[in-house]
Design a protein around this motif. Sequence first.
Motif, mmCIF file in Angstrom:
data_model
loop_
_atom_site.group_PDB
_atom_site.id
_atom_site.type_symbol
_atom_site.label_atom_id
_atom_site.label_comp_id
_atom_site.label_asym_id
_atom_site.label_seq_id
_atom_site.Cartn_x
_atom_site.Cartn_y
_atom_site.Cartn_z
ATOM 1 N N THR A 97 -6.345 -55.172 129.062
ATOM 2 C CA THR A 97 -7.507 -54.516 128.461
ATOM 3 C C THR A 97 -7.446 -54.729 126.946
ATOM 4 O O THR A 97 -6.388 -54.587 126.336
ATOM 5 N N GLN A 98 -8.581 -55.094 126.374
ATOM 6 C CA GLN A 98 -8.631 -55.445 124.954
ATOM 7 C C GLN A 98 -8.666 -54.180 124.094
ATOM 8 O O GLN A 98 -9.485 -53.274 124.325
ATOM 9 N N VAL A 99 -7.804 -54.150 123.093
ATOM 10 C CA VAL A 99 -7.831 -53.103 122.076
ATOM 11 C C VAL A 99 -8.046 -53.777 120.730
ATOM 12 O O VAL A 99 -7.299 -54.688 120.354
ATOM 13 N N THR A 100 -9.084 -53.362 120.035
ATOM 14 C CA THR A 100 -9.388 -53.913 118.724
ATOM 15 C C THR A 100 -9.365 -52.792 117.698
ATOM 16 O O THR A 100 -10.085 -51.792 117.860
ATOM 17 N N VAL A 101 -8.531 -52.955 116.681
ATOM 18 C CA VAL A 101 -8.411 -51.950 115.626
ATOM 19 C C VAL A 101 -9.049 -52.531 114.363
ATOM 20 O O VAL A 101 -8.508 -53.441 113.739
ATOM 21 N N SER A 102 -10.199 -52.012 114.040
ATOM 22 C CA SER A 102 -10.952 -52.575 112.915
ATOM 23 C C SER A 102 -11.948 -51.555 112.391
ATOM 24 O O SER A 102 -12.475 -50.731 113.154
ATOM 25 N N SER A 103 -12.209 -51.637 111.093
ATOM 26 C CA SER A 103 -13.224 -50.770 110.496
ATOM 27 C C SER A 103 -14.566 -51.490 110.441
ATOM 28 O O SER A 103 -15.559 -50.928 109.988
ATOM 29 N N PRO A 110 -8.942 -48.049 112.149
ATOM 30 C CA PRO A 110 -7.552 -47.829 111.714
ATOM 31 C C PRO A 110 -7.275 -46.346 111.522
ATOM 32 O O PRO A 110 -8.093 -45.612 110.968
ATOM 33 N N GLY A 111 -6.119 -45.926 112.017
ATOM 34 C CA GLY A 111 -5.758 -44.518 111.968
ATOM 35 C C GLY A 111 -6.210 -43.730 113.186
ATOM 36 O O GLY A 111 -5.812 -42.568 113.348
ATOM 37 N N GLY A 112 -7.009 -44.344 114.017
ATOM 38 C CA GLY A 112 -7.533 -43.663 115.191
ATOM 39 C C GLY A 112 -6.562 -43.687 116.360
ATOM 40 O O GLY A 112 -5.442 -44.190 116.267
ATOM 41 N N SER A 113 -7.024 -43.106 117.462
ATOM 42 C CA SER A 113 -6.199 -42.997 118.661
ATOM 43 C C SER A 113 -6.936 -43.572 119.857
ATOM 44 O O SER A 113 -8.173 -43.641 119.877
ATOM 45 N N LEU A 114 -6.157 -43.948 120.850
ATOM 46 C CA LEU A 114 -6.712 -44.496 122.075
ATOM 47 C C LEU A 114 -5.718 -44.243 123.195
ATOM 48 O O LEU A 114 -4.497 -44.278 122.962
ATOM 49 N N GLU A 173 -2.948 -54.471 113.057
ATOM 50 C CA GLU A 173 -2.029 -55.367 113.769
ATOM 51 C C GLU A 173 -1.791 -54.930 115.208
ATOM 52 O O GLU A 173 -1.117 -55.632 115.966
ATOM 53 N N GLY A 174 -2.337 -53.810 115.588
ATOM 54 C CA GLY A 174 -2.291 -53.370 116.976
ATOM 55 C C GLY A 174 -3.366 -54.002 117.833
ATOM 56 O O GLY A 174 -3.410 -53.763 119.039
ATOM 57 N N THR A 175 -4.211 -54.809 117.226
ATOM 58 C CA THR A 175 -5.241 -55.523 117.971
ATOM 59 C C THR A 175 -4.596 -56.533 118.905
ATOM 60 O O THR A 175 -3.848 -57.408 118.468
ATOM 61 N N ALA A 176 -4.867 -56.369 120.198
ATOM 62 C CA ALA A 176 -4.226 -57.216 121.198
ATOM 63 C C ALA A 176 -4.823 -56.904 122.560
ATOM 64 O O ALA A 176 -5.542 -55.908 122.724
ATOM 65 N N VAL A 177 -4.481 -57.732 123.517
ATOM 66 C CA VAL A 177 -4.730 -57.394 124.911
ATOM 67 C C VAL A 177 -3.500 -56.639 125.404
ATOM 68 O O VAL A 177 -2.373 -57.117 125.241
ATOM 69 N N TYR A 178 -3.720 -55.478 125.970
ATOM 70 C CA TYR A 178 -2.638 -54.638 126.445
ATOM 71 C C TYR A 178 -2.544 -54.744 127.973
ATOM 72 O O TYR A 178 -3.559 -54.643 128.676
ATOM 73 N N TYR A 179 -1.310 -54.943 128.424
ATOM 74 C CA TYR A 179 -1.061 -55.109 129.848
ATOM 75 C C TYR A 179 -0.094 -54.032 130.350
ATOM 76 O O TYR A 179 0.870 -53.691 129.660
ATOM 77 N N CYS A 180 -0.344 -53.546 131.544
ATOM 78 C CA CYS A 180 0.684 -52.750 132.201
ATOM 79 C C CYS A 180 1.353 -53.623 133.263
ATOM 80 O O CYS A 180 0.762 -54.585 133.759
ATOM 81 N N ALA A 181 2.585 -53.278 133.575
ATOM 82 C CA ALA A 181 3.372 -54.076 134.504
ATOM 83 C C ALA A 181 4.300 -53.168 135.291
ATOM 84 O O ALA A 181 4.716 -52.110 134.801
ATOM 85 N N ALA A 182 4.634 -53.596 136.488
ATOM 86 C CA ALA A 182 5.509 -52.823 137.359
ATOM 87 C C ALA A 182 6.791 -53.592 137.634
ATOM 88 O O ALA A 182 6.743 -54.779 137.975
ATOM 89 N N ASP A 183 7.905 -52.904 137.494
ATOM 90 C CA ASP A 183 9.218 -53.467 137.813
ATOM 91 C C ASP A 183 9.681 -52.798 139.098
ATOM 92 O O ASP A 183 9.952 -51.601 139.109
ATOM 93 N N LYS A 184 9.774 -53.552 140.163
ATOM 94 C CA LYS A 184 10.091 -52.973 141.480
ATOM 95 C C LYS A 184 11.452 -52.318 141.518
ATOM 96 O O LYS A 184 11.632 -51.255 142.115
ATOM 97 N N ASN A 185 12.428 -52.937 140.882
ATOM 98 C CA ASN A 185 13.814 -52.498 141.077
ATOM 99 C C ASN A 185 14.562 -52.156 139.802
ATOM 100 O O ASN A 185 15.686 -51.656 139.876
ATOM 101 N N ASN A 204 -1.463 -43.612 118.778
ATOM 102 C CA ASN A 204 -1.958 -42.869 117.625
ATOM 103 C C ASN A 204 -1.719 -43.671 116.344
ATOM 104 O O ASN A 204 -0.905 -44.593 116.322
ATOM 105 N N SER A 205 -2.425 -43.290 115.303
ATOM 106 C CA SER A 205 -2.266 -43.946 113.996
ATOM 107 C C SER A 205 -2.317 -45.466 114.135
ATOM 108 O O SER A 205 -1.467 -46.189 113.609
ATOM 109 N N LEU A 206 -3.324 -45.918 114.840
ATOM 110 C CA LEU A 206 -3.432 -47.354 115.126
ATOM 111 C C LEU A 206 -3.654 -48.165 113.854
ATOM 112 O O LEU A 206 -4.372 -47.736 112.940
#
Length: 121
Positions: free
Chosen positions: A115-121, A14-18, A86-98, A81-83
């Motif tokens: 990609t999995q992001v886990t925010v935990s001490s 918690p409080g870290g960056s990624l 509750e920011g723990t989640a799978v993060y997805y990127c997506a493309a919108d063609k138009n 930043n300042s994670l």
Amino acid sequence: QVQLVESGGGLVQPGGSLRLSCVAPGRAKSMGWFRQAPGKEREFVGAIHWSTGSTIYADSVKGRVAISRDTAKNTVYLQMNSLKPEGTAVYYCAADKNGWGSSSYAAYDYWGQGTQVTVSS
């Protein structure tokens, strides 16, 4: 089928960056980032207009995340930043063609595997 490839997830305190990366198809009008926590719906994080670099963010993350892109590398980034836990989640990127700036996952045409992001001490 266009495949997006995310990377950069992991465990952070918690409080870290990624910083997450996503290699984009190079033909989308905009790129978005979403996240999905266990038991919750997929949530919009933000998006970037590929040509202009304009960005838009969800209120829940505004001020703590930044989306950027490198057009030469066809790569979009999500700096977090300042994670918080509750920011723990799978993060997805997506493309919108138009389109540009949609917060609805239905508007996006192509998705990464997440990609999995886990925010935990």
